[in-house]
Write a protein that holds these residues in place. Structure first.
Motif, PDB file in Angstrom:
ATOM      1  N   TYR A   1      10.003  15.824 -19.845  1.00  0.00           N
ATOM      2  CA  TYR A   1      10.224  14.546 -19.139  1.00  0.00           C
ATOM      3  C   TYR A   1       9.584  14.533 -17.753  1.00  0.00           C
ATOM      4  N   SER A   2       9.275  13.316 -17.307  1.00  0.00           N
ATOM      5  CA  SER A   2       8.830  13.139 -15.924  1.00  0.00           C
ATOM      6  C   SER A   2       9.462  11.847 -15.428  1.00  0.00           C
ATOM      7  N   GLY A   3       9.328  11.605 -14.149  1.00  0.00           N
ATOM      8  CA  GLY A   3       9.949  10.380 -13.644  1.00  0.00           C
ATOM      9  C   GLY A   3       9.564  10.070 -12.224  1.00  0.00           C
ATOM     10  N   PHE A   4       9.977   8.899 -11.784  1.00  0.00           N
ATOM     11  CA  PHE A   4       9.754   8.558 -10.373  1.00  0.00           C
ATOM     12  C   PHE A   4      11.074   8.169  -9.721  1.00  0.00           C
ATOM     13  N   ALA A   5      11.067   8.229  -8.382  1.00  0.00           N
ATOM     14  CA  ALA A   5      12.253   7.832  -7.623  1.00  0.00           C
ATOM     15  C   ALA A   5      11.779   7.095  -6.374  1.00  0.00           C
ATOM     16  N   PHE A   6      12.632   6.223  -5.891  1.00  0.00           N
ATOM     17  CA  PHE A   6      12.332   5.571  -4.610  1.00  0.00           C
ATOM     18  C   PHE A   6      13.642   5.309  -3.877  1.00  0.00           C
ATOM     19  N   GLY A   7      13.565   5.200  -2.581  1.00  0.00           N
ATOM     20  CA  GLY A   7      14.766   4.912  -1.797  1.00  0.00           C
ATOM     21  C   GLY A   7      14.405   3.995  -0.650  1.00  0.00           C
ATOM     22  N   MET A   8      15.178   2.926  -0.506  1.00  0.00           N
ATOM     23  CA  MET A   8      14.841   1.960   0.562  1.00  0.00           C
ATOM     24  C   MET A   8      16.068   1.607   1.390  1.00  0.00           C
ATOM     25  N   GLY A   9      15.827   1.346   2.667  1.00  0.00           N
ATOM     26  CA  GLY A   9      16.906   0.924   3.562  1.00  0.00           C
ATOM     27  C   GLY A   9      17.122  -0.582   3.437  1.00  0.00           C
TER      28      GLY A   9
ATOM     29  N   ARG B   1       0.852  -1.188   0.000  1.00  0.00           N
ATOM     30  CA  ARG B   1       0.000   0.000   0.000  1.00  0.00           C
ATOM     31  C   ARG B   1       0.889   1.239   0.000  1.00  0.00           C
ATOM     32  N   LEU B   2       0.417   2.303  -0.667  1.00  0.00           N
ATOM     33  CA  LEU B   2       1.164   3.559  -0.684  1.00  0.00           C
ATOM     34  C   LEU B   2       0.433   4.549   0.219  1.00  0.00           C
ATOM     35  N   ARG B   3       1.161   5.109   1.165  1.00  0.00           N
ATOM     36  CA  ARG B   3       0.590   6.120   2.062  1.00  0.00           C
ATOM     37  C   ARG B   3       1.171   7.471   1.690  1.00  0.00           C
ATOM     38  N   PRO B   4       0.323   8.523   1.609  1.00  0.00           N
ATOM     39  CA  PRO B   4       0.857   9.851   1.291  1.00  0.00           C
ATOM     40  C   PRO B   4       1.921  10.260   2.300  1.00  0.00           C
ATOM     41  N   SER B   5       2.989  10.895   1.827  1.00  0.00           N
ATOM     42  CA  SER B   5       4.065  11.303   2.722  1.00  0.00           C
ATOM     43  C   SER B   5       4.672  12.592   2.193  1.00  0.00           C
ATOM     44  N   TYR B   6       5.822  12.960   2.707  1.00  0.00           N
ATOM     45  CA  TYR B   6       6.480  14.164   2.219  1.00  0.00           C
ATOM     46  C   TYR B   6       7.979  13.974   2.067  1.00  0.00           C
ATOM     47  N   PHE B   7       8.493  14.262   0.885  1.00  0.00           N
ATOM     48  CA  PHE B   7       9.931  14.422   0.664  1.00  0.00           C
ATOM     49  C   PHE B   7      10.081  15.669  -0.208  1.00  0.00           C
ATOM     50  N   PRO B   8      11.104  16.488   0.045  1.00  0.00           N
ATOM     51  CA  PRO B   8      11.215  17.739  -0.713  1.00  0.00           C
ATOM     52  C   PRO B   8      11.425  17.512  -2.207  1.00  0.00           C
ATOM     53  N   PHE B   9      11.992  16.336  -2.568  1.00  0.00           N
ATOM     54  CA  PHE B   9      12.391  16.124  -3.966  1.00  0.00           C
ATOM     55  C   PHE B   9      11.386  15.319  -4.779  1.00  0.00           C
ATOM     56  N   THR B  10      10.270  14.941  -4.166  1.00  0.00           N
ATOM     57  CA  THR B  10       9.224  14.248  -4.937  1.00  0.00           C
ATOM     58  C   THR B  10       7.870  14.899  -4.675  1.00  0.00           C
ATOM     59  N   GLU B  11       7.034  14.889  -5.692  1.00  0.00           N
ATOM     60  CA  GLU B  11       5.696  15.459  -5.559  1.00  0.00           C
ATOM     61  C   GLU B  11       4.767  14.805  -6.568  1.00  0.00           C
ATOM     62  N   PRO B  12       3.748  14.032  -6.183  1.00  0.00           N
ATOM     63  CA  PRO B  12       3.469  13.681  -4.795  1.00  0.00           C
ATOM     64  C   PRO B  12       4.492  12.674  -4.244  1.00  0.00           C
TER      65      PRO B  12
ATOM     66  N   GLU C   1       6.603  -0.531   6.917  1.00  0.00           N
ATOM     67  CA  GLU C   1       7.108   0.436   5.944  1.00  0.00           C
ATOM     68  C   GLU C   1       8.439  -0.053   5.368  1.00  0.00           C
ATOM     69  N   ILE C   2       8.560  -0.007   4.046  1.00  0.00           N
ATOM     70  CA  ILE C   2       9.768  -0.514   3.388  1.00  0.00           C
ATOM     71  C   ILE C   2      10.561   0.591   2.691  1.00  0.00           C
ATOM     72  N   LEU C   3       9.838   1.569   2.109  1.00  0.00           N
ATOM     73  CA  LEU C   3      10.570   2.570   1.334  1.00  0.00           C
ATOM     74  C   LEU C   3       9.805   3.875   1.185  1.00  0.00           C
ATOM     75  N   GLY C   4      10.559   4.909   0.760  1.00  0.00           N
ATOM     76  CA  GLY C   4       9.974   6.201   0.413  1.00  0.00           C
ATOM     77  C   GLY C   4      10.045   6.364  -1.095  1.00  0.00           C
ATOM     78  N   CYS C   5       9.058   7.079  -1.666  1.00  0.00           N
ATOM     79  CA  CYS C   5       9.041   7.201  -3.126  1.00  0.00           C
ATOM     80  C   CYS C   5       8.196   8.391  -3.554  1.00  0.00           C
ATOM     81  N   GLY C   6       8.161   8.613  -4.861  1.00  0.00           N
ATOM     82  CA  GLY C   6       7.308   9.671  -5.382  1.00  0.00           C
ATOM     83  C   GLY C   6       7.692  10.032  -6.800  1.00  0.00           C
ATOM     84  N   MET C   7       6.929  10.994  -7.352  1.00  0.00           N
ATOM     85  CA  MET C   7       7.248  11.493  -8.683  1.00  0.00           C
ATOM     86  C   MET C   7       8.285  12.600  -8.537  1.00  0.00           C
TER      87      MET C   7
END
Ligand code: PHE
Length: 339
Positions: free
Chosen positions: A303-311, A244-255, A281-287
């Motif tokens: 262009y557009s894109g997505f990013a994710f980062g996981m521990g 499941r994806l839960r809304p969150s906040y990172f400065p470099f992705t939106e949403p 929770e496994i990772l953070g992500c966004g557009m």
């Protein structure tokens, strides 16, 4: 005559003391000369017949001293060789054939390799970069200028003697480095070590590993992100894994979002680690935020894109039931040999 025998034995003792065993060959030489059945000390005992009666005791003691010196030196060498520590260089005789298990992979490496191979199957390539970063790539290019409150999300180690440099707080720094040098389409995976000034405990450490994913192309959408992450979760945790994806906040992705996997509530540990929800929770992500694309010289209108980062540590803890994050960095063979 007897004087010179005494002198000879004293010289022999000095010789034994000074003998330096530096490798397997010199050890064998020492053994045959002073320890083995044909050693040079044994025949000296029989010379006692030539020694005047009043000095026989002294002579016997001297030859015994030679024998003992050799035996003690040999015992010290053997003990050292057999000790676990193996600290001295000559213990690692590189010419010895490998016996049994030559070594094992660290659990972090195992999980990292697994994640990389899952994403390689769908066309991601590994891109590694530096751990000592500048402020631009770690923060500013990623839409986190100075004074931005989001800088407090990650406690940073700044390098004193290396003006403006820091230890990267996340692998997201590789996003900006890569985008500044390459044109889309971009599909990279950036594994590596990151650092945060956090109190060390069973759950958190000042150094850990992350894997960053970045995909930039024409008309990449949130649906692509979700589908990619679902594919990953199923490969990693089993084909019936739910996300499941839960809304969150990172400065470099939106949403922005955080991804949870459904871990279940089978036992008390599951209740504890999922705080009774069954979700982890496994990772953070966004557009990727258009401002980040512009900062890195990519036109956000094209262009557009997505990013994710996981521990990595947390995932390895789950997969291998490792109770304490500190175990990863202690180099204890009792831990390492289990993998
Ligand atoms: N860099 C973020 C972190 O370390 C994770 C992240 C990466 C979030 C990429 C969104 C996109 O917490």
């Amino acid at each position: 005559m007897s004087q010179s025998i005494f002198e000879q034995v004293k010289k022999l003792i000095a010789e034994i003391q000074q003998f330096s065993i530096t490798d397997q060959a010199t050890a064998e030489q020492f053994r045959t000369q002073y320890i083995g059945s044909k050693n040079v000390i044994k025949p000296i005992f029989s010379l006692i017949g030539q020694v005047p009666a009043d000095r026989k005791k002294e002579f016997g003691q001297l030859v015994n001293q030679a024998k003992q010196t050799a035996e003690e030196k040999w015992a010290a060498y053997s003990d050292n060789l057999n000790s676990d520590a193996g600290s001295s260089a000559f213990h690692q005789d590189m010419t010895m054939p490998v016996m049994g298990k030559p070594g094992t992979k660290h659990p972090i490496t195992i999980v990292l390799d697994q994640i990389v191979s899952i994403f390689e199957k769908i066309g991601f390539e590994v891109a590694e970069d530096m751990e000592i970063e500048d402020d631009w790539n770690n923060f500013t290019a990623l839409n986190t200028p100075e004074d931005h409150p989001a800088r407090d999300m990650q406690d940073t180690f700044y390098l004193k003697d290396f003006a403006g440099r820091l230890l990267r707080t996340h692998t997201s720094s590789v996003q900006s480095r890569f985008m500044s040098k390459h044109k889309p389409p971009i599909r990279i995976l950036a594994p590596g070590k990151v650092y945060r000034n956090e109190t060390i405990s069973a759950r958190s450490h000042c150094q850990f590993h992350q894997v960053e994913g970045l995909y930039i192309d024409k008309s990449v959408s949130m649906a692509d992100l979700k589908q990619t992450l679902l594919y990953f979760a199923k490969e990693m945790f089993g084909s019936d894994t739910k996300i499941r994806l839960r809304p969150s906040y990172f400065p470099f992705t939106e949403p922005s979002a955080e991804m949870d996997i459904y871990w279940g509530l089978k036992d008390a540990t599951d209740h504890r680690i999922t705080k009774g929800t069954g979700w982890l929770e496994i990772l953070g992500c966004g557009m990727v935020d258009p401002a980040v694309l512009s900062n890195c010289g990519i036109n956000p209108n094209e262009y557009s894109g997505f990013a994710f980062g996981m521990g990595i540590e947390r995932q390895a803890m789950l997969l291998y039931k490792i109770p304490d994050i500190r175990y990863y960095f202690e180099n204890d063979l009792r831990f390492l040999n289990q993998f």
